[in-house]
Write an enzyme that holds these catalytic residues in place. Structure first.
Site, PDB file in Angstrom:
ATOM      1  N   GLU A  47    -130.177   5.713 -34.649  1.00 38.36           N
ATOM      2  CA  GLU A  47    -130.469   6.260 -35.975  1.00 38.36           C
ATOM      3  C   GLU A  47    -130.952   7.698 -35.836  1.00 38.36           C
ATOM      4  O   GLU A  47    -132.079   7.948 -35.389  1.00 38.36           O
ATOM      5  CB  GLU A  47    -131.537   5.423 -36.685  1.00 38.36           C
ATOM      6  CG  GLU A  47    -131.942   5.987 -38.038  1.00 38.36           C
ATOM      7  CD  GLU A  47    -133.168   5.321 -38.620  1.00 38.36           C
ATOM      8  OE1 GLU A  47    -133.796   5.925 -39.519  1.00 38.36           O
ATOM      9  OE2 GLU A  47    -133.517   4.198 -38.190  1.00 38.36           O
ATOM     10  N   ARG A  51    -133.721  14.659 -41.050  1.00 38.99           N
ATOM     11  CA  ARG A  51    -134.981  15.364 -41.305  1.00 38.99           C
ATOM     12  C   ARG A  51    -134.963  16.793 -40.779  1.00 38.99           C
ATOM     13  O   ARG A  51    -135.944  17.518 -40.972  1.00 38.99           O
ATOM     14  CB  ARG A  51    -136.154  14.614 -40.649  1.00 38.99           C
ATOM     15  CG  ARG A  51    -136.346  13.203 -41.150  1.00 38.99           C
ATOM     16  CD  ARG A  51    -137.522  12.537 -40.453  1.00 38.99           C
ATOM     17  NE  ARG A  51    -137.576  11.115 -40.711  1.00 38.99           N
ATOM     18  CZ  ARG A  51    -138.444  10.278 -40.147  1.00 38.99           C
ATOM     19  NH1 ARG A  51    -139.341  10.757 -39.289  1.00 38.99           N
ATOM     20  NH2 ARG A  51    -138.428   8.992 -40.423  1.00 38.99           N
ATOM     21  N   LYS A 135    -134.555  -2.853 -44.154  1.00 40.01           N
ATOM     22  CA  LYS A 135    -135.585  -2.156 -43.397  1.00 40.01           C
ATOM     23  C   LYS A 135    -136.917  -2.322 -44.131  1.00 40.01           C
ATOM     24  O   LYS A 135    -136.999  -2.059 -45.328  1.00 40.01           O
ATOM     25  CB  LYS A 135    -135.221  -0.670 -43.304  1.00 40.01           C
ATOM     26  CG  LYS A 135    -136.329   0.242 -42.799  1.00 40.01           C
ATOM     27  CD  LYS A 135    -135.838   1.698 -42.830  1.00 40.01           C
ATOM     28  CE  LYS A 135    -136.944   2.678 -42.540  1.00 40.01           C
ATOM     29  NZ  LYS A 135    -136.455   4.070 -42.501  1.00 40.01           N
TER      30      LYS A 135
END
Length: 215
Positions: A47, A51, A135
């Site tokens: 993953e 960001r 999640k």
């Protein structure tokens, strides 16, 4: 490792290994050697969080040059994020929360999605849209293992990937729960190892994570 289809399902993403590394990359040059080091340690679901300004370029580099890795995009917050991730070569997406717009975009793109949830209502909304591999974020702040135990009764058909505050020290406690398929954590790709190019350390951390027992 089991062979995977070109487009793995959300469950396949979560059940492949005990840990999905949560990766923050600030330098495109780190992307490929990091991915290779993680795969060498037995972790292939990667993953890469959206960001940083170079995140999409990193996803593209891994998708192109590390065929044994299954690269995904984290911090997907909009349909535009999902589209950009898919164009870069991401094969799954992870969101910090859930909206129907993100869910529909990933469905239309045939991009496996791990939607972020922190409440029972969010779980129910995600389930209504066909998502049962979720999640749990931020895991520690939202109730940790106690919350997951409480959810196991009413949501016993849901599997979770707790992320947020998970470490090498507490991962086993989460993985022992029957409704936890894997955990997400950043300790496998520490910033100082990336900065120094210590890929052997990353491989060692990945191998330790891949060997963690699950309930």
């Amino acid at each position: 490792m089991k062979p995977l289809s070109a487009r793995p399902t959300s469950r396949e993403v979560m059940e492949d290994a005990p840990v999905i590394p949560v990766i923050v990359l600030n330098d495109v040059a780190h992307a490929v050697p990091l991915a290779r080091a993680l795969v060498a340690g037995g972790i292939r679901m990667l993953e890469v969080t959206l960001r940083t300004p170079v995140a999409l370029a990193c996803i593209e580099a891994i998708a192109k040059d590390v065929p044994d890795a299954v690269v995904g995009a984290g911090t997907v917050r909009s349909a535009a994020d999902a589209q950009a991730a898919a164009l870069a070569g991401a094969r799954f997406a992870v969101s910090p929360g859930y909206t129907r717009a993100v869910g529909k975009a990933c469905h239309d793109l045939e991009l496996a999605l791990l939607p972020g949830v922190a409440t029972g209502s969010e779980i129910m909304m995600a389930q209504e849209d066909g998502y049962t591999a979720l999640k749990f974020f931020p895991a520690l702040q939202a109730g940790g293992t106690a919350m997951l135990k409480a959810w196991h009764g009413p949501f016993n058909d849901v599997r979770f990937c707790p992320t947020g505050g998970i470490t090498a020290q507490n991962a086993r406690e989460f993985l022992a729960l029957p409704n936890v398929a894997c955990v997400g954590g950043s300790w496998i790709s520490p910033a100082d190892a990336l900065a120094s190019g210590d890929w052997a350390r990353v491989t060692r951390l990945a191998a330790e994570a891949a060997a963690l027992p699950r309930g």
